[in-house]
Motif scaffolding. Structure first.
Motif, PDB file in Angstrom:
ATOM      1  N   ASP A  97     -27.198  64.483  -9.518  1.00 48.55           N
ATOM      2  CA  ASP A  97     -27.259  65.821 -10.096  1.00 48.55           C
ATOM      3  C   ASP A  97     -26.138  66.664  -9.500  1.00 48.55           C
ATOM      4  O   ASP A  97     -26.264  67.239  -8.429  1.00 48.55           O
ATOM      5  CB  ASP A  97     -28.619  66.458  -9.772  1.00 48.55           C
ATOM      6  CG  ASP A  97     -28.715  67.880 -10.282  1.00 48.55           C
ATOM      7  OD1 ASP A  97     -27.792  68.318 -11.000  1.00 48.55           O
ATOM      8  OD2 ASP A  97     -29.703  68.554  -9.980  1.00 48.55           O
ATOM      9  N   TRP A  98     -25.016  66.717 -10.206  1.00 49.00           N
ATOM     10  CA  TRP A  98     -23.831  67.393  -9.660  1.00 49.00           C
ATOM     11  C   TRP A  98     -23.967  68.899  -9.619  1.00 49.00           C
ATOM     12  O   TRP A  98     -23.131  69.578  -9.039  1.00 49.00           O
ATOM     13  CB  TRP A  98     -22.582  66.972 -10.443  1.00 49.00           C
ATOM     14  CG  TRP A  98     -22.282  65.526 -10.269  1.00 49.00           C
ATOM     15  CD1 TRP A  98     -22.487  64.538 -11.193  1.00 49.00           C
ATOM     16  CD2 TRP A  98     -21.770  64.865  -9.097  1.00 49.00           C
ATOM     17  NE1 TRP A  98     -22.130  63.325 -10.664  1.00 49.00           N
ATOM     18  CE2 TRP A  98     -21.688  63.501  -9.384  1.00 49.00           C
ATOM     19  CE3 TRP A  98     -21.383  65.323  -7.850  1.00 49.00           C
ATOM     20  CZ2 TRP A  98     -21.236  62.571  -8.461  1.00 49.00           C
ATOM     21  CZ3 TRP A  98     -20.931  64.399  -6.926  1.00 49.00           C
ATOM     22  CH2 TRP A  98     -20.858  63.042  -7.232  1.00 49.00           C
ATOM     23  N   ASP A  99     -24.997  69.462 -10.249  1.00 46.09           N
ATOM     24  CA  ASP A  99     -25.193  70.913 -10.196  1.00 46.09           C
ATOM     25  C   ASP A  99     -26.067  71.328  -9.024  1.00 46.09           C
ATOM     26  O   ASP A  99     -26.364  72.496  -8.849  1.00 46.09           O
ATOM     27  CB  ASP A  99     -25.858  71.411 -11.489  1.00 46.09           C
ATOM     28  CG  ASP A  99     -24.942  71.230 -12.675  1.00 46.09           C
ATOM     29  OD1 ASP A  99     -23.727  71.319 -12.465  1.00 46.09           O
ATOM     30  OD2 ASP A  99     -25.443  70.985 -13.782  1.00 46.09           O
ATOM     31  N   PHE A 100     -26.515  70.362  -8.241  1.00 45.79           N
ATOM     32  CA  PHE A 100     -27.424  70.673  -7.148  1.00 45.79           C
ATOM     33  C   PHE A 100     -26.740  71.584  -6.126  1.00 45.79           C
ATOM     34  O   PHE A 100     -25.562  71.410  -5.832  1.00 45.79           O
ATOM     35  CB  PHE A 100     -27.855  69.370  -6.476  1.00 45.79           C
ATOM     36  CG  PHE A 100     -29.137  69.492  -5.727  1.00 45.79           C
ATOM     37  CD1 PHE A 100     -30.347  69.383  -6.388  1.00 45.79           C
ATOM     38  CD2 PHE A 100     -29.141  69.718  -4.363  1.00 45.79           C
ATOM     39  CE1 PHE A 100     -31.536  69.497  -5.699  1.00 45.79           C
ATOM     40  CE2 PHE A 100     -30.326  69.843  -3.670  1.00 45.79           C
ATOM     41  CZ  PHE A 100     -31.530  69.724  -4.340  1.00 45.79           C
ATOM     42  N   PRO A 101     -27.487  72.588  -5.585  1.00 44.72           N
ATOM     43  CA  PRO A 101     -26.847  73.506  -4.631  1.00 44.72           C
ATOM     44  C   PRO A 101     -26.617  72.834  -3.284  1.00 44.72           C
ATOM     45  O   PRO A 101     -27.433  72.942  -2.375  1.00 44.72           O
ATOM     46  CB  PRO A 101     -27.850  74.653  -4.519  1.00 44.72           C
ATOM     47  CG  PRO A 101     -29.154  74.064  -4.881  1.00 44.72           C
ATOM     48  CD  PRO A 101     -28.868  72.981  -5.873  1.00 44.72           C
ATOM     49  N   VAL A 102     -25.505  72.143  -3.159  1.00 40.74           N
ATOM     50  CA  VAL A 102     -25.230  71.442  -1.923  1.00 40.74           C
ATOM     51  C   VAL A 102     -23.716  71.425  -1.721  1.00 40.74           C
ATOM     52  O   VAL A 102     -22.956  71.353  -2.690  1.00 40.74           O
ATOM     53  CB  VAL A 102     -25.840  70.013  -1.986  1.00 40.74           C
ATOM     54  CG1 VAL A 102     -25.211  69.188  -3.075  1.00 40.74           C
ATOM     55  CG2 VAL A 102     -25.750  69.292  -0.676  1.00 40.74           C
ATOM     56  N   THR A 103     -23.276  71.571  -0.463  1.00 38.74           N
ATOM     57  CA  THR A 103     -21.825  71.594  -0.205  1.00 38.74           C
ATOM     58  C   THR A 103     -21.328  70.183   0.094  1.00 38.74           C
ATOM     59  O   THR A 103     -22.112  69.283   0.383  1.00 38.74           O
ATOM     60  CB  THR A 103     -21.476  72.482   1.006  1.00 38.74           C
ATOM     61  OG1 THR A 103     -22.105  71.941   2.157  1.00 38.74           O
ATOM     62  CG2 THR A 103     -21.925  73.907   0.802  1.00 38.74           C
ATOM     63  N   VAL A 104     -20.012  70.015   0.029  1.00 36.59           N
ATOM     64  CA  VAL A 104     -19.385  68.722   0.291  1.00 36.59           C
ATOM     65  C   VAL A 104     -19.809  68.203   1.663  1.00 36.59           C
ATOM     66  O   VAL A 104     -20.181  67.040   1.827  1.00 36.59           O
ATOM     67  CB  VAL A 104     -17.850  68.887   0.220  1.00 36.59           C
ATOM     68  CG1 VAL A 104     -17.145  67.675   0.784  1.00 36.59           C
ATOM     69  CG2 VAL A 104     -17.421  69.128  -1.216  1.00 36.59           C
ATOM     70  N   PHE A 105     -19.789  69.099   2.660  1.00 39.46           N
ATOM     71  CA  PHE A 105     -20.131  68.680   4.015  1.00 39.46           C
ATOM     72  C   PHE A 105     -21.577  68.167   4.084  1.00 39.46           C
ATOM     73  O   PHE A 105     -21.851  67.137   4.706  1.00 39.46           O
ATOM     74  CB  PHE A 105     -19.930  69.846   4.986  1.00 39.46           C
ATOM     75  CG  PHE A 105     -20.034  69.444   6.418  1.00 39.46           C
ATOM     76  CD1 PHE A 105     -18.993  68.777   7.038  1.00 39.46           C
ATOM     77  CD2 PHE A 105     -21.174  69.712   7.149  1.00 39.46           C
ATOM     78  CE1 PHE A 105     -19.083  68.391   8.363  1.00 39.46           C
ATOM     79  CE2 PHE A 105     -21.275  69.330   8.476  1.00 39.46           C
ATOM     80  CZ  PHE A 105     -20.228  68.669   9.082  1.00 39.46           C
ATOM     81  N   ASP A 106     -22.484  68.889   3.418  1.00 37.45           N
ATOM     82  CA  ASP A 106     -23.887  68.461   3.407  1.00 37.45           C
ATOM     83  C   ASP A 106     -24.021  67.061   2.822  1.00 37.45           C
ATOM     84  O   ASP A 106     -24.825  66.252   3.288  1.00 37.45           O
ATOM     85  CB  ASP A 106     -24.739  69.426   2.567  1.00 37.45           C
ATOM     86  CG  ASP A 106     -24.886  70.784   3.236  1.00 37.45           C
ATOM     87  OD1 ASP A 106     -24.763  70.847   4.467  1.00 37.45           O
ATOM     88  OD2 ASP A 106     -25.106  71.772   2.505  1.00 37.45           O
ATOM     89  N   VAL A 107     -23.251  66.790   1.774  1.00 41.34           N
ATOM     90  CA  VAL A 107     -23.332  65.479   1.128  1.00 41.34           C
ATOM     91  C   VAL A 107     -22.913  64.383   2.107  1.00 41.34           C
ATOM     92  O   VAL A 107     -23.577  63.356   2.236  1.00 41.34           O
ATOM     93  CB  VAL A 107     -22.470  65.432  -0.148  1.00 41.34           C
ATOM     94  CG1 VAL A 107     -22.413  64.028  -0.706  1.00 41.34           C
ATOM     95  CG2 VAL A 107     -23.013  66.386  -1.185  1.00 41.34           C
ATOM     96  N   VAL A 108     -21.808  64.623   2.828  1.00 39.02           N
ATOM     97  CA  VAL A 108     -21.336  63.601   3.760  1.00 39.02           C
ATOM     98  C   VAL A 108     -22.349  63.416   4.888  1.00 39.02           C
ATOM     99  O   VAL A 108     -22.608  62.299   5.338  1.00 39.02           O
ATOM    100  CB  VAL A 108     -19.947  63.979   4.316  1.00 39.02           C
ATOM    101  CG1 VAL A 108     -19.457  62.925   5.289  1.00 39.02           C
ATOM    102  CG2 VAL A 108     -18.970  64.118   3.169  1.00 39.02           C
ATOM    103  N   LEU A 109     -22.964  64.534   5.289  1.00 39.71           N
ATOM    104  CA  LEU A 109     -23.971  64.466   6.343  1.00 39.71           C
ATOM    105  C   LEU A 109     -25.156  63.581   5.937  1.00 39.71           C
ATOM    106  O   LEU A 109     -25.829  62.994   6.786  1.00 39.71           O
ATOM    107  CB  LEU A 109     -24.447  65.889   6.655  1.00 39.71           C
ATOM    108  CG  LEU A 109     -24.821  66.233   8.095  1.00 39.71           C
ATOM    109  CD1 LEU A 109     -23.739  65.789   9.062  1.00 39.71           C
ATOM    110  CD2 LEU A 109     -25.069  67.716   8.223  1.00 39.71           C
ATOM    111  N   MET A 110     -25.407  63.489   4.621  1.00 40.58           N
ATOM    112  CA  MET A 110     -26.498  62.634   4.152  1.00 40.58           C
ATOM    113  C   MET A 110     -26.303  61.192   4.616  1.00 40.58           C
ATOM    114  O   MET A 110     -27.254  60.442   4.764  1.00 40.58           O
ATOM    115  CB  MET A 110     -26.585  62.663   2.623  1.00 40.58           C
ATOM    116  CG  MET A 110     -27.151  63.942   2.074  1.00 40.58           C
ATOM    117  SD  MET A 110     -27.048  63.947   0.269  1.00 40.58           S
ATOM    118  CE  MET A 110     -27.472  65.659  -0.051  1.00 40.58           C
TER     119      MET A 110
END
Lengths: 265, 483
Positions: A97-110
């Motif tokens: 879901d590319w519209d999800f409120p999440v930043t690039v950094f948060d994604v990498v942190l996953m």
């Protein structure tokens, strides 16, 4: 049929991925039949096959996201659930879901989540690792952007950074080159090559026959069953590709003529 | 036949918002005194209602963030309608309006509704929105039938039941407050413990599965909490409007929250704000129902933020566009003055409004306004001079200040450089480049201009043979400027 290097691998439990007689079906409709596979450490494998050949299904079954109807998967000799941290995964872009409120950094942190228990905190080390991985794919400048603002190629690079942050021994990637421009494709393949040099085992679902020959060391040709698995020179032949794609695709006849023109050494 | 009458009666009830109740005593107090009473919060009934609205706003806002980001809005709507028959059955079972049995009934009915949805999804190819529509209306219709039946048959104390349809803050009990509080605590606990897991399943369910997060279990817990939230909020806003509280505050937050954490905080604050302001306004006068006012307030906040938010807000965009337009007008006028001076080989420095009128093709009034704008920005000084022709009014004469002269040179340089760039580098025909340059001249940055200058090796003339004032010329004052 070419069956890889299994003949001289003695210690089966040491293999990063071992698939034995794997059969998977969706709602009684079989997708994969009796697939055997033995992937050695440090392999760089491309998975090729027509649409609906079961490429994603194979990967998901190895990841233990789909339960097989028969056969088994072993990761470093264990059943997949125990070894799941040792595999990194890049899913297909469409499932996100590319519209999800999440930043690039948060994604990498996953990518670091798998290293933590349900309640343990993400620490400074994890953050540093995430920044490092973003740097590696040249996306550190975008760390605070919402993921939805990025172009397709940039999103794919962020996913690669997340995979790097997982620090796994084995990586399974579902079409990391889909919807990516030529420059990004080059960046991605060079990072994959570095990962291979660092001793990682990589299996990548790929859709482009022409580049597959150059990118990977080994190829797995799949069409509901394993058609062939082996080094590119062994497997990338007119006959086997014909068998995989059933001669239905226009691109195949193109490739077939090309292969016929310059036979592989 | 009788059934049809019952259904029709039910629909009549549901379509009439007159049933919605207001807070406060029946006394006819003036609104100022009422406002004072509300702010003082001495009256226990006011305290209770305000607290209830606050708790509801917080819970709905928090769980609503997940409803909106996971596109479950219709699901919330279905759930809120599906609990209605449960409430009716709970009432029949207990024989009176007793909170506990009503909540149990609502919970069971909600669960049954969710089961129906899952079954439809599993065994049919009906799209999710249609199955939601089916379950929603069937359960709701059943609920209305049962409620109407209860009212007609006449139980001893059925008066409070219709409050579940539209919300009735007057009958808010301590038990209701406790269930709202428990719901908020559960939601808070759930989100705190599972924040990371919920983030990754919401964004990328496949990846989340791959790292061993139980997506389906989390989804189930989320559904249960949405159900709790809906059920405990019924008393305040009613079946029909409760889903609005799940959706509107979170959708408002989505207008500018970039991270899930901010999203949650904003959404719950907006929900709480709407809850408090809705009850406050309902308290001000007679015939102002609290539930609908709370929802109206959320919608109002949504609109306000839609207009006022930074960066993309409608008002901010409008202001930006306006200042941009006025800058472009100033730049065009300055360019015109440069060209007028150029035609006179830079021998004079006075420019009359008549010359600008001719050059720009504008009316006298428009030109006067532009000159005023330039003068107020410090780009020129102006004077009145007698017109040569005696029968015309005196003309304005302007002289560019050094600042205005520099700006004018800059715009002309941008325009001519761009024209040259298009002809030399992009192979445009010289007669095609003017239109494009008219637009680009206003947006070219200093850095790009230098890049183009280097690329074209500091050109002196544009494709039409006209001279290009260069940056160093401007800064060192080397230009043939009017004395």
């Amino acid at each position: 049929m070419v069956s890889g290097h299994s003949s001289y691998v003695m210690k089966h439990h040491d293999l990063p991925i071992e698939v034995h007689d794997l059969t998977v079906s969706y709602q009684k409709k079989p997708v994969l039949y009796g697939v055997d596979l033995e992937i050695e450490e440090g392999s760089f494998v491309g998975i090729l096959g027509p649409n609906g050949a079961g490429k994603s299904t194979l990967i998901k079954t190895i990841m233990n996201m789909i339960k097989p109807n028969g056969g088994y998967v072993k990761i470093f000799g264990d059943r997949p659930r125990a070894g799941i941290k040792r595999i990194g995964y890049i899913p297909q872009k469409e499932s996100v879901d590319w519209d999800f409120p999440v930043t690039v950094f948060d994604v990498v942190l996953m990518g670091r989540y798998g290293h933590h228990g349900w309640l343990s905190r993400i620490g400074k080390e994890d953050r540093n690792k995430a920044s490092e991985c973003l740097e590696q794919v040249n996306m550190l400048a975008y760390a605070d952007r919402p993921i939805g603002n990025l172009s397709g190629g940039q999103q794919q690079r962020v996913f690669l950074a997340r995979a790097l942050a997982q620090e796994s021994a084995v990586y399974l990637m579902d079409e990391p080159f889909a919807g990516v421009d030529a420059v990004t494709e080059k960046t991605i393949i060079s990072i994959l090559q570095e990962m291979k040099k660092a001793g990682k085992t990589l299996m990548v679902v790929h859709h482009d026959l022409a580049s597959a020959k150059e990118y990977f060391d080994q190829l797995l040709l799949l069409n509901m069953r394993k058609v062939a698995f082996g080094s590119v020179s062994e497997v990338y032949t007119h006959e086997l590709l014909q068998k995989t794609y059933g001669g239905k695709l226009a691109v195949l006849s193109e490739m077939a003529t090309e292969v016929a023109k310059n036979p592989e050494p | 036949m009788k059934n049809w009458v019952i259904i029709f009666g039910g629909l009549l009830i549901s379509s009439s918002f007159l049933e919605a109740k207001q807070i406060g005593s029946g006394e006819d107090l003036n609104w100022l005194t009422q406002a004072e009473r509300f702010i003082e919060m001495k009256d226990p009934s006011i305290r209770k209602v305000a607290l209830g609205a606050l708790l509801m706003g917080l819970s709905c806002g928090l769980i609503g963030s997940y409803v909106v980001t996971r596109r479950l809005s219709l699901f919330g709507d279905t759930l809120s309608h599906a609990v209605l028959p449960g409430i009716a059955v709970g009432f029949i079972w207990a024989g009176e309006k007793e909170n506990f049995s009503l909540l149990i009934g609502a919970g069971i009915a909600g669960f049954a509704g969710v089961c129906c949805l899952s079954l439809l999804k599993k065994f049919t190819k009906i799209h999710e929105d249609s199955s939601l529509g089916i379950v929603l209306s069937a359960f709701y219709a059943l609920g209305i039938c049962l409620l109407t039946r209860i009212q007609k048959v006449g139980y001893t104390d059925q008066s409070g039941l219709d409050s579940f349809m539209f919300g009735q803050v007057t009958s808010l009990s301590s038990g209701d407050i406790i269930s709202l509080l428990i719901t908020l605590l559960l939601i808070g606990l759930f989100i705190t413990i599972n924040f990371r897991q919920l983030l990754v399943t919401g964004f990328d369910p496949q990846f989340s599965k791959s790292i061993g997060i139980p997506n389906d279990f989390l989804q189930f817990l989320l559904w249960m909490l949405i159900a709790f939230c809906v059920i405990s909020s019924l008393q305040l806003v009613g079946v029909i409007l409760v889903s609005a509280m799940l959706v509107i505050p979170a959708a408002t937050a989505s207008l500018f929250a970039k991270r899930l954490k901010n999203y949650l905080v904003l959404s719950s604050l907006l929900g709480a704000g709407a809850g408090i302001s809705g009850t406050f306004f309902s308290f001000l006068g007679k015939g102002l129902p609290a539930g609908p006012l709370i929802v109206l307030f959320s919608a109002f906040l949504f609109l306000v933020i839609l207009f006022l938010r930074p960066e993309k807000g409608i008002i901010v965009c409008w202001l930006k566009a306006r200042s941009e337009r006025s800058r472009i007008i100033i730049e065009n006028t300055l360019k015109a003055t440069f060209k007028i001076l150029e035609q006179k080989d830079f021998q004079e420095n006075e420019i009359t409004s008549l010359e600008i009128m001719k050059k720009r093709g504008l009316s006298r009034r428009e030109v006067e306004r532009e000159i005023d704008k330039l003068a107020s920005s410090g780009f020129c000084t102006k004077n009145l001079s007698a017109n040569d022709e005696a029968n015309l009014p005196p003309q304005t004469v302007m002289i560019l200040t050094p600042k205005g002269w520099e700006y004018a040179c800059k715009i002309v340089r941008n325009h001519r450089l761009w024209e040259l760039y298009l002809t030399n580098e992009a192979q445009y025909e010289p007669d095609h480049v003017h239109e494009d340059a008219e637009k680009i001249e206003h947006v070219l940055g200093e850095k790009t201009v230098r890049q183009i200058e280097r690329l074209l090796k500091n050109p002196k003339l544009d494709p039409h043979g006209k001279f290009i004032p260069s940056i160093t010329d401007i800064h060192q004052g080397n230009l043939p400027r009017p004395s």
